[in-house]
Design a protein around this motif. Structure first.
Motif, mmCIF file in Angstrom:
data_model
loop_
_atom_site.group_PDB
_atom_site.id
_atom_site.type_symbol
_atom_site.label_atom_id
_atom_site.label_comp_id
_atom_site.label_asym_id
_atom_site.label_seq_id
_atom_site.Cartn_x
_atom_site.Cartn_y
_atom_site.Cartn_z
ATOM 1 N N CYS A 53 0.832 -1.214 0.000
ATOM 2 C CA CYS A 53 0.000 0.000 0.000
ATOM 3 C C CYS A 53 0.861 1.258 0.000
ATOM 4 O O CYS A 53 0.558 2.233 -0.710
ATOM 5 N N GLU A 57 1.140 4.149 -2.889
ATOM 6 C CA GLU A 57 1.000 5.577 -2.577
ATOM 7 C C GLU A 57 2.146 6.390 -3.171
ATOM 8 O O GLU A 57 1.942 7.503 -3.665
ATOM 9 N N LEU A 66 -3.897 -2.140 -7.578
ATOM 10 C CA LEU A 66 -4.521 -1.413 -6.473
ATOM 11 C C LEU A 66 -5.872 -2.022 -6.130
ATOM 12 O O LEU A 66 -6.177 -2.243 -4.949
ATOM 13 N N TYR A 70 -6.925 -3.726 -2.637
ATOM 14 C CA TYR A 70 -8.054 -3.116 -1.926
ATOM 15 C C TYR A 70 -9.121 -4.159 -1.588
ATOM 16 O O TYR A 70 -9.585 -4.236 -0.440
ATOM 17 N N LEU A 92 -3.764 3.133 1.714
ATOM 18 C CA LEU A 92 -4.210 2.877 0.345
ATOM 19 C C LEU A 92 -5.391 3.743 -0.081
ATOM 20 O O LEU A 92 -5.398 4.297 -1.186
ATOM 21 N N ARG A 96 -6.211 6.366 -3.581
ATOM 22 C CA ARG A 96 -7.040 5.932 -4.715
ATOM 23 C C ARG A 96 -7.322 7.039 -5.714
ATOM 24 O O ARG A 96 -7.184 6.818 -6.919
#
Length: 208
Positions: A53, A57, A66, A70, A92, A96
């Motif tokens: 995560c 980023e 991702l 998630y 995370l 987004r």
């Protein structure tokens, strides 16, 4: 396992604080963490998720990665993993908007609703997901119409049982408060459309 966990923590800190300096080594960094996502040790696995995560980023990553991470974190609600999963999601989820194109961001919202609807019969799963929404309300505001009905339905399950934990009651209150806040934000936006001078008046009265 203890050594692996410490190495994952170290790698996570390096990515967070020395991301630019390590950009040429990002393939090795993501490979190191990705290999630990299948670990049999729960703590190693969750620290690997935190690492991934943080990587997402700091560095560009394919949207499908991702979304995959998630969804996996949304479905990890076991008590022994809760704190580390929460830490991973709190890294995370704010990333987004900048990492996902609009259509993929909508996919993330759809996955959130899908898991909540299909797996929300398990109360720990439902609590895990509502806690996420409460911690990051701004990211769900534009899609609130998809969640508010289920929020209302969840209040009884969370707060009314006589033997429910205090944490569940507090979450029910937080959800109710969030629905009121979302409605207040919507009303304020409509008021600004009708009267563009309204925000200035509100700001002036607020300052006073």
């Amino acid at each position: 396992e203890a050594l692996r966990i410490e190495l994952l923590k170290l790698a996570t800190l390096l990515i967070e604080h020395l991301g630019r300096e390590l950009v040429e080594h990002r393939k090795e960094l993501i490979k190191f963490a990705w290999n630990h996502l299948k670990s049999d040790d729960s703590t190693s696995k969750q620290w690997a998720y935190i690492n991934v995560c943080r990587f997402i980023e700091v560095y560009e990553a394919p949207p499908k990665i991702l979304l995959q991470v998630y969804v996996a974190l949304l479905r990890t609600f076991q008590p022994e993993s809760r704190e580390l999963v929460r830490a991973a999601l709190d890294v995370l989820v704010p990333a987004r908007p900048k990492r996902l194109p609009a259509h993929d961001f909508v996919k993330a919202i759809k996955w959130t609703k899908k898991i909540m609807y299909e797996e929300g019969h398990a109360l720990p799963q439902l609590i895990h997901m509502w806690q996420l929404v409460v911690r990051h309300p701004a990211l769900f505001y534009a899609y609130r119409s998809q969640f508010v009905p289920q929020m209302v339905n969840s209040l009884n399950r969370l707060g009314l049982p006589p033997n429910c934990p205090l944490e569940n009651r507090l979450l029910a209150v937080a959800l109710a408060d969030l629905m009121v806040a979302w409605e207040g934000r919507r009303a304020a936006r409509l008021a600004r459309r009708r009267d563009p001078a309204a925000p200035a008046a509100e700001a002036s009265s607020g300052a006073a």
